[in-house]
Design an enzyme around this catalytic site. Structure first.
Site, short mmCIF file in Angstrom:
data_model
loop_
_atom_site.label_atom_id
_atom_site.label_comp_id
_atom_site.label_asym_id
_atom_site.label_seq_id
_atom_site.Cartn_x
_atom_site.Cartn_y
_atom_site.Cartn_z
N PRO A 1 0.82 -1.22 0.00
CA PRO A 1 0.00 0.00 0.00
C PRO A 1 0.85 1.27 0.00
CG PRO A 1 -0.64 -1.49 1.80
CD PRO A 1 0.63 -2.03 1.21
N GLU B 1 3.10 -8.04 8.27
CA GLU B 1 3.13 -6.56 8.27
C GLU B 1 4.03 -6.01 7.17
OE1 GLU B 1 1.01 -4.82 10.22
OE2 GLU B 1 0.38 -6.86 10.72
N ARG C 1 -3.09 -8.80 -20.86
CA ARG C 1 -4.04 -8.51 -21.94
C ARG C 1 -3.52 -7.48 -22.94
NH1 ARG C 1 -7.23 -4.42 -21.00
NH2 ARG C 1 -9.13 -5.30 -21.90
N ASP D 1 -10.53 0.37 -24.44
CA ASP D 1 -10.70 0.26 -23.00
C ASP D 1 -10.80 1.60 -22.30
OD1 ASP D 1 -10.46 -2.42 -23.06
OD2 ASP D 1 -8.38 -2.47 -22.42
#
Ligand code: ADE
Length: 260
Positions: free
Chosen positions: A89, A117, A155, A170
């Site tokens: 994150p 963690e 993709r 897209d």
């Protein structure tokens, strides 16, 4: 593209990669995906893969040696120039531009899915090229984030999508959100398909779709619209006119505010 995914849960990855476009890319060999498990590099009799953080506190970190050995082995198997990415994150946000660059320029990729963690900061400093986040929320491990990267990159590799699935249309490929789509039936409980899509007028359809893309992006992601507007290669008078048309219709109440 060759990918080594370092994970304590290789079965999770194997189960998730056998389907659809990604499954086909792997079967056809456009993606070669292998999992390395730090547990296989642990040398004590319990094959320990976690360790306590200096300074105390709750939670554990991934044990340094098994992880470092997994990374070293991945680079040995791929190449010394393989790009090493840690999913966390704290990373730089993953977006379509990063995905496009990766698909176009990276031949060998090592993805590290953290658990617990996280990992020791010195591993990040010395063995990792980039840290990527898939969004501002916390997952219980990096596996799903790594799968997101593999899927989004796969993709875009040559030959993976057929012509009828082309990635050019897209969301985000032009920096904008995708337009709305409709299929049969023509009427669902009084909700009709927009007339233009039934008109057979391909030029009008193309114009309508671009206008909807611009309008949706303006309503839902003004941050993306600002980025597009500031890129001379992506912004022109036609787009400005179409957006102004959408905005006028929206202000006049002609566009359903709830569905946009
Ligand atoms: N690991 C845990 N949460 C994550 C996130 N948001 N992005 C990437 N890796 C993660």
């Amino acid at each position: 593209m060759n990918i080594v995914l370092i994970t304590l849960f290789p079965e999770l990855i194997q189960q998730a990669t056998g389907f659809g476009v990604l499954g086909r890319a792997i079967k056809q060999g456009q993606i070669k995906l292998h999992c390395f498990n730090p547990r296989d590099y642990a040398e004590d009799k319990h094959r320990t893969v976690d360790d306590r953080p200096y300074g105390g506190g709750p939670g554990m970190l991934m044990k340094v040696e098994p992880l470092a050995k997994s990374i070293a082995n991945a680079k040995e198997v791929l190449s010394s120039t393989a790009k090493v990415v840690y999913l966390s994150p704290q990373g730089m946000p993953l977006n379509q531009q990063r995905v496009i660059n990766t698909a176009a320029t990276v031949a060998d990729l090592v993805l590290i899915a953290g658990r617990y963690e996280g990992i020791d900061e010195r591993i990040i400093a010395s063995l990792i090229d980039e840290e990527w986040s898939i969004g501002d929320y916390v997952l219980s491990g990096g596996e799903f984030a790594a799968l997101v990267v593999v899927d989004a990159v796969a993709r875009l590799l040559p030959g993976v999508l057929g012509d009828d699935e082309s990635a050019i249309q897209d969301s985000f490929m032009q920096g904008l959100l995708d337009c709305p789509h409709y299929t049969r039936p023509e009427n669902i409980t009084g909700l009709a398909v927009p007339d233009v899509l039934l008109s057979g007028d391909h030029k009008a359809i193309k114009r309508w779709r671009l206008k909807q893309s611009l309008g949706r992006t303006w309503l839902r992601r003004p941050d993306l619209l600002d980025t597009v507007k500031n890129k001379p290669s992506q912004w022109d008078a036609e787009k400005a006119d179409l957006l102004a048309e959408f905005q006028a219709e929206y202000e006049a109440g002609k566009i359903n505010k709830s569905s946009n």
